[in-house]
Design a protein around this motif. Structure first.
Motif, PDB file in Angstrom:
ATOM      1  N   TRP A  69       0.816  -1.217   0.000  1.00 31.91           N
ATOM      2  CA  TRP A  69       0.000   0.000   0.000  1.00 31.91           C
ATOM      3  C   TRP A  69       0.844   1.258   0.000  1.00 31.91           C
ATOM      4  O   TRP A  69       0.450   2.276  -0.576  1.00 31.91           O
ATOM      5  CB  TRP A  69      -0.985  -0.041   1.164  1.00 31.91           C
ATOM      6  CG  TRP A  69      -2.171  -0.874   0.806  1.00 31.91           C
ATOM      7  CD1 TRP A  69      -2.488  -2.117   1.248  1.00 31.91           C
ATOM      8  CD2 TRP A  69      -3.174  -0.524  -0.156  1.00 31.91           C
ATOM      9  NE1 TRP A  69      -3.631  -2.577   0.640  1.00 31.91           N
ATOM     10  CE2 TRP A  69      -4.076  -1.611  -0.220  1.00 31.91           C
ATOM     11  CE3 TRP A  69      -3.406   0.581  -0.954  1.00 31.91           C
ATOM     12  CZ2 TRP A  69      -5.188  -1.613  -1.069  1.00 31.91           C
ATOM     13  CZ3 TRP A  69      -4.510   0.596  -1.802  1.00 31.91           C
ATOM     14  CH2 TRP A  69      -5.382  -0.490  -1.850  1.00 31.91           C
ATOM     15  N   THR A  74      -5.584  -7.964   0.365  1.00 32.86           N
ATOM     16  CA  THR A  74      -4.952  -6.650   0.199  1.00 32.86           C
ATOM     17  C   THR A  74      -6.038  -5.575   0.263  1.00 32.86           C
ATOM     18  O   THR A  74      -6.154  -4.730  -0.625  1.00 32.86           O
ATOM     19  CB  THR A  74      -4.184  -6.574  -1.127  1.00 32.86           C
ATOM     20  OG1 THR A  74      -5.097  -6.779  -2.207  1.00 32.86           O
ATOM     21  CG2 THR A  74      -3.096  -7.628  -1.183  1.00 32.86           C
ATOM     22  N   ARG A  95      -7.133  -2.823   2.029  1.00 40.36           N
ATOM     23  CA  ARG A  95      -7.253  -1.501   2.642  1.00 40.36           C
ATOM     24  C   ARG A  95      -8.385  -0.719   1.994  1.00 40.36           C
ATOM     25  O   ARG A  95      -9.167  -0.055   2.672  1.00 40.36           O
ATOM     26  CB  ARG A  95      -5.939  -0.713   2.511  1.00 40.36           C
ATOM     27  CG  ARG A  95      -5.926   0.578   3.333  1.00 40.36           C
ATOM     28  CD  ARG A  95      -4.717   1.437   3.044  1.00 40.36           C
ATOM     29  NE  ARG A  95      -4.854   2.185   1.786  1.00 40.36           N
ATOM     30  CZ  ARG A  95      -3.941   3.054   1.349  1.00 40.36           C
ATOM     31  NH1 ARG A  95      -2.822   3.253   2.043  1.00 40.36           N
ATOM     32  NH2 ARG A  95      -4.137   3.691   0.208  1.00 40.36           N
TER      33      ARG A  95
END
Length: 364
Positions: A218, A263, A265
């Protein structure tokens, strides 16, 4: 290189020899972080034929599954450069077992040119005891039916440079000499932080390894979000090798990596610049017309059973999002570079199943 040439020694194996799954078909190893085996067959196809493989139209066959992001790069590069007639294409199906990718989409389950049921056969034809994963993309020498290389990092660079005499008229310069050092640096960073970063998160065998990979991924995506704020493509106004390498990861992010690799977020569609960039490339000839979302989802959700033991394939996301306006053309643009032009439509035999994509492309 002739059929009578002695078989060369394969690259020295490492332990464990996994790329990316082990001989039991596992991807995740409890207590360990994911380490991709980056040792590939180093031979190159060049104009001078220094490795025994000279550039010749019609001699080589690219084996590239639509499901695989590493193979997807070669499909895009081949399309953009107009190498379809010079390099034939064999496409395995989206699922495979621990032994090999298989040609189950072809009549009788055999590649129509090589006659093989499994890509493994091309590897074993050259290396009878090949010690590592049978990976795509792979380039096969048609006369001998032997694998030449599976070095996905080098294949597209050689398509852009060594195969230049066979490029179509108006082909873009994907690897401009003045930008090569910067492209190489960016590509190395993206490989470890983004392209392989999603796998490091998805295949992490410990909480710490997962959280480290997640944070690095990220952080990198945030950097790219900023980079794309004032430039249409990664290197400026024109498409380059860097875009060819990033797009296959981004286009798979919401359909697969967000949930399957944890993944999560935020979805990519919530990041204004990266999402507009992804839509822009998806709508650009040579990029989106290589994408088969159904095959992509089947590959990850069906093959990687240690992550998804039920093999249930999700129905979403809404693919029409990829066709929404992007406004990236308001930024300084010279998409194909000086003297360049868009590629022709895909060959009729290579058009993606219309049911698997929001694009509706008519073949030549």
């Amino acid at each position: 290189m002739t059929a009578t040439t002695p078989a060369p020694t394969p690259p020295e194996p490492q332990e464990p020899a996994r790329s990316p799954h082990d001989q039991k078909g596992s991807y995740v190893h409890e207590g360990k972080s994911f380490q991709r085996d980056m040792r590939y067959i180093p031979d190159r196809i060049t104009r001078d034929g220094r490795d025994g493989w000279p550039v010749e139209a019609g001699r080589y066959r690219l084996i590239a599954a639509r499901a695989c992001p590493w193979a997807n790069r070669t499909l895009i590069s081949r399309r953009l450069l107009g190498l379809e007639e010079a390099i034939s294409l064999g496409m395995p199906g989206p699922t495979h077992d621990r032994r090999s990718w298989t040609f189950d989409l072809d009549p009788d389950g055999r590649d129509p040119v090589l006659g093989y049921e499994r890509l493994q056969e091309a590897y074993f034809a050259r290396y009878p005891d090949y010690p590592r994963g049978i990976t795509v993309p792979a380039v096969v020498d048609v006369p001998t039916r032997k694998v030449v290389t599976n070095d996905f990092q080098q294949i597209t660079l050689d398509f852009a440079t060594e195969f230049a005499p066979l490029h179509r008229e108006g082909a873009p310069d994907l690897y401009p000499e003045a930008q090569r050092a910067e492209i190489d640096e960016l590509n190395r960073w993206m490989l470890h932080r983004v392209n392989n970063g999603v796998y490091k998160a998805g295949f992490a065998g410990t909480q710490d390894a997962y959280e480290t990979a997640y944070a690095e991924l990220w952080e990198a995506l945030d950097v790219l979000e900023t980079r794309l704020a004032d430039r249409r493509y990664l290197m400026g106004p024109s498409i380059t090798e860097a875009d060819v390498r990033l797009f296959p990861t981004l286009v798979r992010f919401d359909p697969v990596y967000f949930s399957h690799f944890k993944t999560n977020r935020q979805p990519l569609f919530t990041m204004p610049n990266l999402w507009a960039y992804t839509r822009d490339l998806f709508q650009t000839p040579g990029f989106g017309d290589t994408i088969d979302f159904q095959q992509i989802k089947e590959h990850y959700y069906v093959v990687q059973t240690d992550i998804n033991p039920t093999r249930v394939v999700p129905a979403g996301p809404d693919l029409e999002r990829f066709l929404e306006p992007h406004d990236r053309d308001l930024l300084p643009s010279d998409t194909w570079g000086p003297g360049g032009s868009a590629p022709l439509s895909p060959l009729a035999a290579e058009v993606v199943d219309p049911a698997h994509t929001p694009l509706h492309v008519t073949g030549r």
